[in-house]
Design a protein around this motif. Sequence first.
Motif, PDB file in Angstrom:
ATOM      1  N   HIS A  67       4.580   2.114   3.127  1.00 26.16           N
ATOM      2  CA  HIS A  67       4.656   1.989   1.664  1.00 26.16           C
ATOM      3  C   HIS A  67       3.951   3.381   1.282  1.00 26.16           C
ATOM      4  O   HIS A  67       3.415   4.149   1.914  1.00 26.16           O
ATOM      5  CB  HIS A  67       3.922   0.844   0.943  1.00 26.16           C
ATOM      6  N   HIS A  68       4.220   3.564  -0.172  1.00 22.12           N
ATOM      7  CA  HIS A  68       3.356   5.088  -0.588  1.00 22.12           C
ATOM      8  C   HIS A  68       2.012   5.044  -0.215  1.00 22.12           C
ATOM      9  O   HIS A  68       1.521   6.277  -0.295  1.00 22.12           O
ATOM     10  CB  HIS A  68       3.968   5.272  -2.122  1.00 22.12           C
ATOM     11  N   SER A  69       1.430   3.891  -0.127  1.00 22.44           N
ATOM     12  CA  SER A  69      -0.043   4.094   0.221  1.00 22.44           C
ATOM     13  C   SER A  69      -0.349   4.612   1.662  1.00 22.44           C
ATOM     14  O   SER A  69      -1.520   5.142   2.024  1.00 22.44           O
ATOM     15  CB  SER A  69      -0.490   2.693   0.367  1.00 22.44           C
ATOM     16  N   GLY A  70       0.680   4.755   2.689  1.00 22.96           N
ATOM     17  CA  GLY A  70       0.542   5.420   4.044  1.00 22.96           C
ATOM     18  C   GLY A  70       0.156   4.035   4.983  1.00 22.96           C
ATOM     19  O   GLY A  70       0.177   4.328   6.201  1.00 22.96           O
ATOM     20  N   ASN A  71      -0.026   3.039   4.397  1.00 25.44           N
ATOM     21  CA  ASN A  71      -0.333   1.589   5.434  1.00 25.44           C
ATOM     22  C   ASN A  71       0.925   1.055   5.559  1.00 25.44           C
ATOM     23  O   ASN A  71       1.977   0.930   4.739  1.00 25.44           O
ATOM     24  CB  ASN A  71      -1.397   1.066   4.987  1.00 25.44           C
ATOM     25  N   GLU A  72       1.132   0.278   6.425  1.00 23.67           N
ATOM     26  CA  GLU A  72       2.024  -0.858   6.799  1.00 23.67           C
ATOM     27  C   GLU A  72       1.887  -1.926   5.776  1.00 23.67           C
ATOM     28  O   GLU A  72       0.710  -2.456   5.846  1.00 23.67           O
ATOM     29  CB  GLU A  72       2.025  -1.260   8.203  1.00 23.67           C
ATOM     30  N   VAL A  73       2.784  -2.408   5.035  1.00 17.78           N
ATOM     31  CA  VAL A  73       2.869  -3.515   4.083  1.00 17.78           C
ATOM     32  C   VAL A  73       3.877  -4.528   4.329  1.00 17.78           C
ATOM     33  O   VAL A  73       4.852  -4.185   5.141  1.00 17.78           O
ATOM     34  CB  VAL A  73       3.149  -3.059   2.627  1.00 17.78           C
ATOM     35  N   ALA A  74       3.495  -5.622   4.090  1.00 17.02           N
ATOM     36  CA  ALA A  74       4.709  -6.794   4.026  1.00 17.02           C
ATOM     37  C   ALA A  74       5.375  -6.866   2.766  1.00 17.02           C
ATOM     38  O   ALA A  74       4.876  -6.804   1.699  1.00 17.02           O
ATOM     39  CB  ALA A  74       3.912  -8.093   4.210  1.00 17.02           C
ATOM     40  N   ILE A  92       1.081 -10.679  11.407  1.00 18.08           N
ATOM     41  CA  ILE A  92       1.995 -11.028  10.172  1.00 18.08           C
ATOM     42  C   ILE A  92       3.238 -10.399  10.718  1.00 18.08           C
ATOM     43  O   ILE A  92       3.142  -9.075  10.704  1.00 18.08           O
ATOM     44  CB  ILE A  92       1.433 -10.864   9.135  1.00 18.08           C
ATOM     45  N   GLY A  93       4.368 -11.140  10.610  1.00 19.32           N
ATOM     46  CA  GLY A  93       5.605 -10.467  10.893  1.00 19.32           C
ATOM     47  C   GLY A  93       6.773 -11.180   9.871  1.00 19.32           C
ATOM     48  O   GLY A  93       6.510 -11.966   9.132  1.00 19.32           O
ATOM     49  N   LYS A  94       7.872 -10.675  10.099  1.00 19.27           N
ATOM     50  CA  LYS A  94       9.018 -11.025   9.371  1.00 19.27           C
ATOM     51  C   LYS A  94       9.275 -12.616   9.355  1.00 19.27           C
ATOM     52  O   LYS A  94       9.158 -13.038  10.662  1.00 19.27           O
ATOM     53  CB  LYS A  94      10.179 -10.163   9.847  1.00 19.27           C
ATOM     54  N   GLY A  95       9.466 -13.270   8.371  1.00 18.98           N
ATOM     55  CA  GLY A  95       9.535 -14.707   8.757  1.00 18.98           C
ATOM     56  C   GLY A  95       8.366 -15.433   8.504  1.00 18.98           C
ATOM     57  O   GLY A  95       8.640 -16.722   7.965  1.00 18.98           O
ATOM     58  N   ASP A  96       7.158 -14.812   8.393  1.00 17.75           N
ATOM     59  CA  ASP A  96       5.709 -15.521   8.294  1.00 17.75           C
ATOM     60  C   ASP A  96       5.781 -15.712   6.655  1.00 17.75           C
ATOM     61  O   ASP A  96       6.289 -15.061   5.873  1.00 17.75           O
ATOM     62  CB  ASP A  96       4.848 -14.596   8.370  1.00 17.75           C
ATOM     63  N   VAL A  97       5.172 -16.936   6.267  1.00 13.19           N
ATOM     64  CA  VAL A  97       5.031 -17.354   4.746  1.00 13.19           C
ATOM     65  C   VAL A  97       3.575 -16.923   4.454  1.00 13.19           C
ATOM     66  O   VAL A  97       2.695 -17.280   5.082  1.00 13.19           O
ATOM     67  CB  VAL A  97       5.254 -18.637   4.616  1.00 13.19           C
ATOM     68  N   ILE A  98       3.201 -15.886   3.604  1.00  9.72           N
ATOM     69  CA  ILE A  98       1.874 -15.806   3.240  1.00  9.72           C
ATOM     70  C   ILE A  98       1.776 -15.944   1.560  1.00  9.72           C
ATOM     71  O   ILE A  98       2.706 -16.285   0.882  1.00  9.72           O
ATOM     72  CB  ILE A  98       1.813 -14.186   3.204  1.00  9.72           C
ATOM     73  N   ARG A  99       0.386 -15.673   1.258  1.00 14.54           N
ATOM     74  CA  ARG A  99      -0.127 -15.717  -0.159  1.00 14.54           C
ATOM     75  C   ARG A  99      -0.566 -14.491  -0.278  1.00 14.54           C
ATOM     76  O   ARG A  99      -1.437 -13.912   0.404  1.00 14.54           O
ATOM     77  CB  ARG A  99      -1.169 -16.988  -0.213  1.00 14.54           C
ATOM     78  N   ALA A 100      -0.052 -13.819  -1.469  1.00 15.48           N
ATOM     79  CA  ALA A 100      -0.840 -12.633  -1.972  1.00 15.48           C
ATOM     80  C   ALA A 100      -0.991 -12.765  -3.624  1.00 15.48           C
ATOM     81  O   ALA A 100      -0.428 -13.171  -4.240  1.00 15.48           O
ATOM     82  CB  ALA A 100       0.376 -11.708  -1.709  1.00 15.48           C
ATOM     83  N   ASP A 113       2.785  -4.381  -6.327  1.00 16.50           N
ATOM     84  CA  ASP A 113       1.811  -4.385  -5.354  1.00 16.50           C
ATOM     85  C   ASP A 113       0.820  -5.554  -5.491  1.00 16.50           C
ATOM     86  O   ASP A 113       0.443  -5.814  -6.609  1.00 16.50           O
ATOM     87  CB  ASP A 113       0.999  -3.014  -5.240  1.00 16.50           C
ATOM     88  N   ALA A 114       0.544  -6.037  -4.204  1.00 20.71           N
ATOM     89  CA  ALA A 114      -0.306  -7.169  -4.149  1.00 20.71           C
ATOM     90  C   ALA A 114      -1.086  -6.896  -2.892  1.00 20.71           C
ATOM     91  O   ALA A 114      -0.994  -5.925  -1.928  1.00 20.71           O
ATOM     92  CB  ALA A 114       0.262  -8.267  -3.904  1.00 20.71           C
ATOM     93  N   THR A 115      -2.163  -7.824  -2.807  1.00 24.52           N
ATOM     94  CA  THR A 115      -3.067  -7.818  -1.636  1.00 24.52           C
ATOM     95  C   THR A 115      -3.039  -9.177  -0.874  1.00 24.52           C
ATOM     96  O   THR A 115      -2.975 -10.016  -1.599  1.00 24.52           O
ATOM     97  CB  THR A 115      -4.684  -7.486  -1.961  1.00 24.52           C
ATOM     98  N   PHE A 116      -2.915  -9.340   0.432  1.00 29.51           N
ATOM     99  CA  PHE A 116      -2.967 -10.295   1.202  1.00 29.51           C
ATOM    100  C   PHE A 116      -4.159 -11.227   0.798  1.00 29.51           C
ATOM    101  O   PHE A 116      -5.328 -10.807   0.763  1.00 29.51           O
ATOM    102  CB  PHE A 116      -3.082 -10.068   2.650  1.00 29.51           C
ATOM    103  N   VAL A 117      -3.983 -12.505   0.709  1.00 27.45           N
ATOM    104  CA  VAL A 117      -4.985 -13.526   0.486  1.00 27.45           C
ATOM    105  C   VAL A 117      -5.061 -14.485   1.575  1.00 27.45           C
ATOM    106  O   VAL A 117      -6.137 -14.490   2.468  1.00 27.45           O
ATOM    107  CB  VAL A 117      -4.765 -14.467  -0.897  1.00 27.45           C
ATOM    108  N   THR A 118      -3.902 -14.976   2.389  1.00 24.30           N
ATOM    109  CA  THR A 118      -3.813 -15.919   3.209  1.00 24.30           C
ATOM    110  C   THR A 118      -2.521 -16.084   3.791  1.00 24.30           C
ATOM    111  O   THR A 118      -1.364 -16.012   3.044  1.00 24.30           O
ATOM    112  CB  THR A 118      -4.631 -17.293   3.023  1.00 24.30           C
ATOM    113  N   GLU A 119      -2.607 -16.640   5.016  1.00 22.13           N
ATOM    114  CA  GLU A 119      -1.182 -17.187   5.576  1.00 22.13           C
ATOM    115  C   GLU A 119      -0.898 -18.525   5.109  1.00 22.13           C
ATOM    116  O   GLU A 119      -1.847 -19.408   5.039  1.00 22.13           O
ATOM    117  CB  GLU A 119      -1.173 -16.892   7.114  1.00 22.13           C
TER     118      GLU A 119
END
Length: 120
Positions: A67-74, A92-100, A113-119
């Motif tokens: 992403h524009h942040s320079g980091n990998e994002v889901a 964490i990969g494609k197909g995983d369900v997360i909360r953000a 834009d969001a931040t990861f909370v939990t899987e």
Amino acid sequence: MIPSSPVTVVAATAVVLLVLIGIVRRVRGPSNEARESKRAHEAAQEREPPVEIGETYEFGVTELTDHHSGNEVAVGKVEGFVVFTEDIPNGIGKGDVIRAKVLSFNEGRTSADATFVTEA
């Protein structure tokens, strides 16, 4: 007249075909996929986002990208609305369900834009 070898004739024919294919693509315009993407983007600009800043949402990861942040994002979607989630843990990969948790909207409010909370 200069004698032509079969290799020269094949190479010249290939170049002509590539030029013709390029011309046909340019005349035909954008692909159906590109047109649909543009329509979806325009529709997203006209509606209110289905997410709110500060709220947490659960969704499936459709891809991982830089992403524009320079980091990998889901990347995932909430009611068709794109959410880029930072601070994802390894594994964490494609197909995983997360909360953000949604932190901000991007320009035009067509994604967030969001931040990861939990899987989930």
